[in-house]
Every structure is written in structure tokens, then in C-alpha cells.
Design an enzyme around this catalytic site. Structure first.
Site, PDB file in Angstrom:
ATOM      1  N   LYS A  93       0.832  -1.194   0.000  1.00  0.00           N
ATOM      2  CA  LYS A  93       0.000   0.000   0.000  1.00  0.00           C
ATOM      3  C   LYS A  93       0.875   1.257   0.000  1.00  0.00           C
ATOM      4  CE  LYS A  93      -3.720  -1.988   2.905  1.00  0.00           C
ATOM      5  NZ  LYS A  93      -4.859  -1.878   1.977  1.00  0.00           N
TER       6      LYS A  93
ATOM      7  N   ARG B 114     -10.117 -11.714   1.575  1.00  0.00           N
ATOM      8  CA  ARG B 114     -10.967 -12.744   0.982  1.00  0.00           C
ATOM      9  C   ARG B 114     -10.310 -14.118   1.041  1.00  0.00           C
ATOM     10  NH1 ARG B 114     -11.099  -9.412  -4.501  1.00  0.00           N
ATOM     11  NH2 ARG B 114     -11.023  -7.836  -2.862  1.00  0.00           N
TER      12      ARG B 114
END
Length: 498
Positions: free
Chosen positions: A266, A340
């Protein structure tokens, strides 16, 4: 922080010995007026007086005054209720606003118009949640914290409402406290230990999977995400059993104790605050604790999928293929789409017990914030279960919005080297929905029969609503909100009532 003691009384508000007495003000066509029947007895707070001191009765507005003659409280706080008839939602918000405005008070008394048990519980919840403060690791002494909340009401059974409000507000506090902890203190192993402390003495069973057990069980998602960190991942199951024939609800929570993005790193500014990525796991833990304390007659299992997503020489790479619990393979195309992966393992494991429904909770996608802002959670999945979630949200004042899972999105996750990819790099459309489409692939069937129906499943993406990055409002402080806990408690009770 310690939760305040919640109680009710039918004494006159003027006689209550408190630091602050909270009184509601309605905004009427004729000007502001005190709500209820003379909550301050013969005080001089007339419409003219209220107008003169700038009180309007508008929602979320407050004004603190010296106590009129004959009022025992140290001061009086007027809180706006708006121009419509009070509801549990508006009362909860008003009580929260009042508690924030009286942040220096240790003892708070509220004389708001309560006509039902729901009203009473809402006021108590709002005050307890609005008065929340996180006791930080600083050298300075913490400011005064709220220790007692008393609500003036004559509603029969008000004491039961106080007991229930104490449990629900403490559950939300658990989430806020866990999310506020710095990531060097809260990591997978310490999260498990904290869960053991929070569940001590309750009728709950805990089962923990360490690295060896995860490897033996084929939990490739949790192991893959956690392999870049020196602090290994965990899977924790918390089980509540109130009758073997009772409905069984499974909750699966994303527990990324810090999310750097992994090798798909990020940007620096986006990484700040990523300690909150374990909010889903904290939410399901707090929910099952509340269910046990309330004695909800059902079976419930909370699955906490815990890992730390860091870049290192051992971290998973884009193009790695992971074998998930149950054997399905996933090509990792973005290591920052890690939530996920851990949830997929948790959903498969939850499915193996064939519960009546599975709800997963996760701060899953930045796309959820883009689509729904910072107050709404997106809910996707089985249509009937979504409707149940919406009813529970309406009953508790939580904000959710149903979102589709379009079939045409599934081809975007096609890959030549695995059963499915975890992301579609370069695709900026429908990111929240694409994550839901991925998770749906891992929901199992209601029994071991091949033609058994798929287990009802709902996915709650709370990425926006879990953290309030702007100013406080109502009973929601700046920072972790504890969203969805009260919703899930209500949902559990709806299953128990079947």
C-alpha cells in the site's frame, strides 16, 4: 475502557444526584420546548428562556446550563430531539450526543421521553456508547470517564432493559477497544489470548489452530497471507451451544491484525490505520460473547481468521497459487486482496458443520467506501438472508444497503493456472461486488449430499462504516464505531425465535 453501570429510576429528575442531568428539547413550530411532562418540575426553562440562550431543539445540538433552583444535579444539559416524535433511533442518538457533550461527567442522568422498553434501552445504549473513551498508552492521566448512567423512566420492566443495554453496549466496547489497540500489541497470538480473557467464565468453548494445525488441515488462505510475518497466523473457533436442536448460526470474521498490502504494498498514507483490518473478527467475537451473556437459545460458532499481512522474503507473491481448505485453488494476483483469502478458509470450515446460515463480516474493500461512504455497510448474498439482515438493522438503528452479485463478474476471476483468481488487476469497476463473487465460491452445502442446497450466506462489507474518520456524531465517536454488533445480536435472536 470499563463500561459504565447502567440503571433506571422513577424518581423525579430534579431529585437525582448526578454530575449532569440531560433533558430533551423538541423543535416545534412555536419554538423549542422541553420534552415530556415538566421533567424539571417548576424550573424556569420556558420556550422564551430556551430561545434566549440559543437552544433550538435541532438534532445533535446541545447546550449546557447551570442547574435551576430545586435541581440536585450539578448542571443541566439540553439535547435536541428534532421536530418529529422521538423514536428509539433518535433517542439513542440524542443520548450519545449528550454523553459526548458531557465528557467530563462521571455520573450522567437522562430524563428523555421513554414510552417503551425499546426507548429505554436505546437511551441507555446511546449514553454508554457516546461516553466511550479509549484509554491510550500515554504518560498523561486519562480524562474523567463515564462510570454511571441513570435513565428516568416509569416503563414496566425497565431494569431488564438496563441489563440488556449493558450487554449490548459492552459488546460494542469490546470491538472499539480491540481495534484501538496498536498492532505491536495485538497480533494473531495475542488476539487469541485476549479472546480467552474476554470469554473466561462464559458458557463458550474455544478451539485454536496454530501453524501446524493449519498446515495439516489445508488452510492455504490463512497460511499464505500470514507467511510473510514473523508472528504466525491463527484460526480460532468460539462455540456457543444453547440446545443441540436449536438453529445454528455461523459467523466468520476477517482478522488481519495489520495490513501492509504484502508485496502489493500500500502507499504510505493508505497504510496508516490498517490496524483496523481485524474489525470483522472482533465483531463476531463480541457478538457471540453477547449472545452467551443474554442466554440466546441457539447454537452459534464464531470463526476468527487471524493473520498479519506483511512483505518479506517469505511473503506470498503475485502469481502464487494457494490450495484452500477443501481443495479449491486460488491464483494470487494481488496480495492486498488478502482478506478474501482468509475468509474463504473460514467459510469453507464453517460450511463443514452445515449451519442454518453463514454471515461473514469484514473490512474487505476500499470500494465499499467509494460506493456507500462511511456510515453504510454493504450486504450481499442470499436474498432471504439479506432481508433478515435488513430487518435486524432496522430494529437496531444500524445502516446496511443491499448490493448485487452479478453473474457477469465471475469471468473476471478466471485464470489458466487455478480454479479462481483473487482479484482482477487493473479493473476498477464493482470492486466490492467482485470480492463478494469470490467469497460465494467457497460457501458449502446444507448437508453432505451432492444435491443439497447451498447454505444461506450473507457477506457484510463494513470497510467504510467500521471506522469514523471524521467528526463524532450521535453515539459514534471518531475512530472505531463497533458497527454491526447490535445488528448481529438481533439477527441471532431472530433465528432463536424460529
Amino acid at each position: 475502557m470499563p463500561s459504565p453501570t447502567l440503571s433506571t429510576t422513577d424518581l423525579s429528575p430534579a431529585d437525582l444526584d448526578a454530575d449532569v442531568l440531560v433533558v430533551g428539547v423538541l423543535a416545534t413550530a412555536d419554538g423549542p420546548r422541553l420534552a415530556g411532562e415538566s421533567p424539571l418540575g417548576g424550573s424556569t426553562l420556558s420556550t422564551d428562556h430556551l430561545t434566549a440562550v440559543g437552544v433550538t431543539g435541532a438534532v445533535d445540538t446541545t447546550q449546557r446550563l447551570s442547574s435551576p433552583e430545586g435541581v440536585s444535579a450539578r448542571s443541566v444539559l439540553l439535547v435536541g430531539l428534532g421536530s418529529t416524535a422521538p423514536t428509539p433511533d433518535s433517542l439513542r442518538s440524542a443520548a450519545g450526543s449528550a454523553a459526548r457533550a458531557a465528557s467530563d461527567a462521571a455520573r450522567l442522568a437522562l430524563a428523555l421521553p421513554t414510552e417503551t422498553l425499546d426507548d429505554t434501552q436505546a437511551v441507555l445504549e446511546g449514553a454508554a456508547l457516546g461516553g466511550y473513551k479509549y484509554v491510550a498508552r500515554t504518560a498523561t492521566a486519562p480524562a474523567s470517564t463515564l462510570t454511571e448512567v441513570t435513565v428516568v423512566t416509569s416503563v414496566p420492566g425497565a431494569n431488564e432493559a438496563a441489563e440488556r443495554a449493558a450487554i449490548t453496549s459492552e459488546a460494542v466496547t469490546i470491538v472499539r477497544d480491540l481495534v484501538n489497540q496498536p498492532p505491536n500489541d495485538l497480533y494473531p497470538a495475542s488476539f487469541v489470548e485476549r479472546a480467552r480473557e474476554l470469554t473466561d467464565g462464559l458458557d463458550l468453548e474455544l478451539e485454536e489452530w496454530g501453524v501446524d494445525e493449519l498446515r495439516e488441515g489445508g488452510y492455504g488462505g490463512i497460511l499464505g497471507v500470514g507467511q510473510g510475518s514473523s508472528r504466525p497466523p491463527r484460526l480460532l473457533a468460539v462455540r456457543y451451544r444453547a440446545g443441540e436442536d436449536a438453529p445454528h448460526l455461523a459467523l466468520v470474521g476477517k482478522g488481519i491484525t495489520f495490513d501492509s498490502g504484502g508485496l502489493s504494498l500500500k502507499p504510505a498514507a493508505s497504510m496508516v490505520g490498517m490496524k483496523y483490518d481485524m474489525t470483522g473478527a472482533a465483531t463476531v467475537l463480541a457478538t457471540i460473547i453477547a449472545a452467551a451473556r443474554l442466554g440466546v437459545p441457539l447454537r452459534m460458532t464464531a470463526w476468527l481468521c487471524l493473520a498479519e499481512n506483511l512483505p518479506s522474503s517469505t511473503a506470498i507473491r503475485p502469481n502464487d497459487v494457494l490450495t484452500m481448505r477443501g481443495g479449491k485453488t486460488v491464483e494470487v494476483l494481488n496480495t492486498d486482496a488478502e482478506g478474501r483469502l482468509v475468509l474463504a478458509d473460514g467459510i469453507v470450515r464453517a460450511s463443514e458443520e452445515h449451519p442454518d446460515a453463514i454471515i461473514d463480516v469484514a473490512t474487505l474493500t476500499g470500494a465499499a467506501r467509494v460506493a456507500l461512504g462511511e456510515r453504510y455497510a454493504g450486504v450481499m448474498g442470499d436474498e432471504e438472508l439479506i432481508e433478515r439482515v435488513q430487518r435486524a438493522a432496522s430494529a437496531t438503528g444500524e445502516l446496511v444497503w443491499p448490493m448485487p452479485l452479478p453473474a457477469e463478474l465471475r469471468p473476471l476471476l478466471a485464470t489458466e493456472v487455478a480454479d479462481i483468481a483473487n482479484a482482477k488487476p487493473g479493473n476498477t469497476a464493482a470492486g466490492m461486488l467482485l470480492a463478494g463473487v469470490f467469497l460465494r465460491e467457497f460457501v458449502g452445502r446444507a448437508s453432505d449430499e451432492e444435491d443439497a442446497p447451498v447454505i444461506p450466506w450473507a457477506h457484510l462489507d463494513i470497510a467504510g462504516a467500521a471506522n469514523n474518520g471524521s467528526g463524532a456524531y450521535g453515539y459514534t465517536p471518531k475512530g472505531p464505531s463497533g458497527v454491526a454488533v447490535r445488528l448481529l445480536i438481533a439477527l441471532a435472536e431472530s433465528y432463536a425465535a424460529k
